[in-house]
Design a protein around this motif. Structure first.
Motif, short mmCIF file in Angstrom:
data_model
loop_
_atom_site.label_atom_id
_atom_site.label_comp_id
_atom_site.label_asym_id
_atom_site.label_seq_id
_atom_site.Cartn_x
_atom_site.Cartn_y
_atom_site.Cartn_z
N LEU A 97 1.01 -1.14 -0.06
CA LEU A 97 -0.16 0.06 0.01
C LEU A 97 0.67 1.41 -0.05
O LEU A 97 1.81 1.30 0.86
N ASP A 98 0.79 2.05 -0.99
CA ASP A 98 1.68 3.56 -1.33
C ASP A 98 0.76 4.55 -0.75
O ASP A 98 -0.32 4.86 -1.21
N ALA A 99 0.97 4.87 0.38
CA ALA A 99 0.38 6.08 1.16
C ALA A 99 1.23 7.21 1.22
O ALA A 99 1.29 8.18 2.04
N ARG A 100 2.12 7.42 -0.02
CA ARG A 100 2.77 8.50 0.04
C ARG A 100 2.16 10.06 -0.30
O ARG A 100 1.21 9.82 -0.86
N GLU A 101 2.71 10.98 0.36
CA GLU A 101 2.04 12.32 0.12
C GLU A 101 2.36 12.51 -1.24
O GLU A 101 2.96 12.08 -2.00
N THR A 102 1.47 13.41 -1.82
CA THR A 102 1.49 14.10 -3.15
C THR A 102 1.45 15.46 -3.02
O THR A 102 1.07 16.30 -2.20
N ALA A 103 1.96 15.84 -4.20
CA ALA A 103 2.09 17.34 -4.37
C ALA A 103 1.04 18.19 -4.75
O ALA A 103 0.34 17.77 -5.54
N SER A 124 11.34 24.96 1.74
CA SER A 124 11.30 23.61 1.48
C SER A 124 11.02 22.66 2.50
O SER A 124 10.86 21.28 2.44
N VAL A 125 11.45 23.16 3.91
CA VAL A 125 11.20 22.19 4.91
C VAL A 125 10.63 22.65 6.20
O VAL A 125 10.21 21.98 6.88
N ASN A 126 10.12 24.21 5.88
CA ASN A 126 9.14 24.70 7.12
C ASN A 126 7.99 25.15 6.61
O ASN A 126 8.03 25.73 5.42
N GLY A 127 6.91 24.88 7.39
CA GLY A 127 5.75 25.63 6.94
C GLY A 127 4.93 24.98 5.99
O GLY A 127 5.15 23.92 5.29
N PRO A 128 3.79 25.68 5.54
CA PRO A 128 2.88 24.99 4.49
C PRO A 128 3.41 24.66 3.03
O PRO A 128 2.66 23.79 2.53
N ASN A 411 6.73 17.65 5.96
CA ASN A 411 7.62 18.35 5.06
C ASN A 411 8.09 17.61 3.89
O ASN A 411 9.53 17.73 3.45
N GLU A 412 7.36 16.63 3.17
CA GLU A 412 8.03 15.81 2.34
C GLU A 412 8.11 16.43 0.90
O GLU A 412 8.86 15.78 0.05
N MET A 413 7.93 17.62 0.80
CA MET A 413 8.15 18.33 -0.39
C MET A 413 9.67 18.61 -0.75
O MET A 413 10.19 18.33 -1.95
#
Length: 579
Positions: A97-103, A124-128, A411-413
């Motif tokens: 099951l791939d529950a990876r976040e999406t962009a 890239s690592v903090n906030g929305p 912060n997966e982006m």
């Protein structure tokens, strides 16, 4: 190698699990009990509680995963995602099951560049803007609905209870907050959860999360819609917008867990089943292990064995950089990268006594990471298996909790190649294959893995950022060398990821003599605090490996919980299988 003296194997109920075994005894078809290993004892206990109520490994996985989301906000949570490797004992079927976040659609590469065209690290690592659309709640609902035996509400009950009643803050949780305090206290919703009378959480405090309990209850009562639509979705969207980000209701409601076919291959009589893209782990493991299969590693001295393992790591991580991404967006040459013929060609490029220099050294140290992400391993009394690895990426993810939800966003982006050729927070680079696009899943290193050689069945995995894959590799090699679950969990660790061209290692991984031999072969070796010898000083301990094994010959279950983590636990309990 240093032998770790501490053992955190917690046996909740130790019944006589083995029946008399001799050379003629048949292999057991079902375990005489169940085993769970996770990064926190409350999560392990939650899984055992659900098994005792008649649940299977998949129900227990919901309980363990959701409880980890409550007690390990430093590592995972409802605002993050993960991969769940499943084995159905009745059918023999295995899937991921791939529950990876999406962009989000608004999160284009240009949004992450500063005025000079360089990567904006804060964004890239903090906030929305650093947060992808979460996947973990959808995975919990899917696990319960399609694979479990109990209602979702039953399996989520332990997590709801722990969120409501609270649990003692442990040292690394408090330490992690201190390191992220400036970011987390930017946001009113986060301050409301983590500050008490203006003071931050401290070790020993009872940490209660009533808003998170409310969100879990919505998920329990309404399933997917309880998180991704309605009241909770409105609060998530409001919180992201107030913090300056841009999500849409359609993106939330449109999230889907993907069912992936795992990667499988053979290594020295073991069938290895492991994570497929968008995890990079399975392809890298297939490459590394099939390269190494050409040598008898167990017969070698430590320096030469390490040299060959490092050279296999180097080649697999180079391929990761250029070829891997979300398979729904990128044409990955998976058949080639996982083939024995390709591995044989890579093996032929390895000099048995000399390091192969990596091209285009980045000059960047591998960032320290040992506390983000979490993993759990389960085998139940029917022989069902789950390996789950879940994360919010870096410590406490984005730091943002939308007010009223209790949900700490990831912060997966930063795991995308936001600027091609620029290393992310873990020092790994990427190019077009891992560039962000609306709905795309960022490349991951999470690598839940099964091993099966007919007589022994193993589930293992670990956190560790870009080092996850190499830690799982060393765990597999440890089992192949005859170690048991707790010995594997305690193995010292080392790592190479192509760039930077350095072997990094934790404390005690190498003796001075072995490190000297590796340097004589041309390797740069980075040991903790080793500035006198040119090292940048790796983190002294890495990862949090959790593993369980079933010895089918003796019908004995064992669990191994990483001794580096004082709150983790492995439990073995005798219980009858449900017919």
């Amino acid at each position: 190698m240093k032998i770790f003296a501490r053992s955190l194997l917690l046996v909740l109920f130790l019944a006589p699990l083995a029946w008399a075994a001799d050379g003629d005894a048949p292999l057991a078809t079902r375990p005489d009990g169940a085993a769970i290993a996770s990064g926190h004892h409350l999560a392990t206990e939650a899984g055992m509680e659900i098994l005792a109520q008649g649940g299977n490994a998949f129900d227990a996985a919901v309980a363990v995963s959701s409880t980890l989301a409550v007690v390990e906000p430093i590592s995972s949570g409802l605002g993050g995602g993960g991969f769940f490797l499943l084995h159905d004992a009745r059918t023999g079927k295995e899937l991921m099951l791939d529950a990876r976040e999406t962009a989000p659609a608004a999160a284009t590469p240009e949004q992450f560049l500063d005025r000079d065209g360089e990567l904006d690290r804060d964004r890239s690592v903090n906030g929305p803007w650093s947060a992808g659309i979460p996947g973990l709640p959808a995975a919990l609902a899917k696990l319960a609905e399609e694979h479990g035996r109990l209602p979702l509400a039953t399996s989520l009950a332990p997590a709801i209870r722990v969120a409501s009643e609270g649990f003692p803050v442990y040292a690394r949780m408090a330490r992690g907050y201190a390191s992220r305090r400036e970011v987390m206290e930017r946001y009113p919703g986060t301050r409301e959860v983590y500050l008490r009378n203006g003071k931050p959480i401290a070790e020993g405090d009872i940490f209660r999360q009533p808003e998170l309990a409310k969100t879990l209850k919505l998920l329990a009562n309404k399933g997917f819609d309880g998180f991704y639509r309605g009241q909770n979705a409105r609060l998530l969207l409001k919180g992201v917008k107030q913090a300056g980000g841009r999500w849409t209701a359609e993106e939330l409601a449109g999230y889907q867990v993907k069912v992936r076919e795992p990667i499988t291959f053979d290594y020295r009589g073991w069938k290895i089943t492991t994570a497929s893209p968008p995890s990079s782990g399975g392809i890298a493991l297939a490459s590394m292990l099939q390269i190494l299969e050409g040598w008898d590693l167990n017969a070698m001295d430590e320096a030469r064995r390490t040299h060959l393992v490092v050279e296999a790591m180097r080649r697999a991580y180079r391929d990761r950089t250029f070829f891997l991404g979300d398979p729904d967006f990128v044409d990955i040459p998976q058949r080639v990268l996982t083939s024995g013929d390709y591995a044989q060609g890579l093996r032929a490029t390895i000099h048995p006594e000399k390091a192969t220099p990596s091209d285009l050294l980045s000059g960047k140290p591998t960032p320290l990471e040992d506390e983000e992400t979490t993993h759990f391993s389960i085998i139940d009394a029917e022989g069902n298996r789950v390996g789950g690895t879940q994360t919010v990426n870096l410590l406490y993810g984005s730091g943002l909790i939308p007010a009223g939800t209790g949900v700490l966003l990831n912060n997966e982006m930063d795991d995308f190649a936001l600027k091609p050729g620029t290393p992310n927070a873990f020092g790994v680079m990427g190019y077009e294959a891992n560039a962000p696009k609306a709905g795309k899943r960022m490349l991951s290193s999470m690598t839940p893995t099964f091993m099966d050689n007919g007589q022994k069945v193993v589930v293992l995995g670990t956190p560790g950022g870009s080092r996850i894959i190499t830690m799982v590799l060393l765990g597999i090699l440890g089992y192949d060398a005859g170690l048991d679950a707790q010995q594997v969990a305690a193995l010292p660790r080392y790592h190479h990821q192509w760039l930077p061209d350095t072997i990094s290692a934790e404390s005690g991984a190498f003796s001075a003599g072995v490190a000297s031999q590796l340097r004589a072969m041309g390797h740069e070796v980075d040991l903790p605090g080793d500035s006198a010898e040119g090292g940048r000083g790796s983190s002294h301990v890495w990862g949090n490996l959790q593993t369980v094994e079933w010895d089918r010959k003796a019908n004995v279950l064992r669990g191994g919980s990483d001794p580096r983590n004082p709150v983790g636990s492995a439990a073995v309990k005798a219980m009858a299988a449900t017919p």
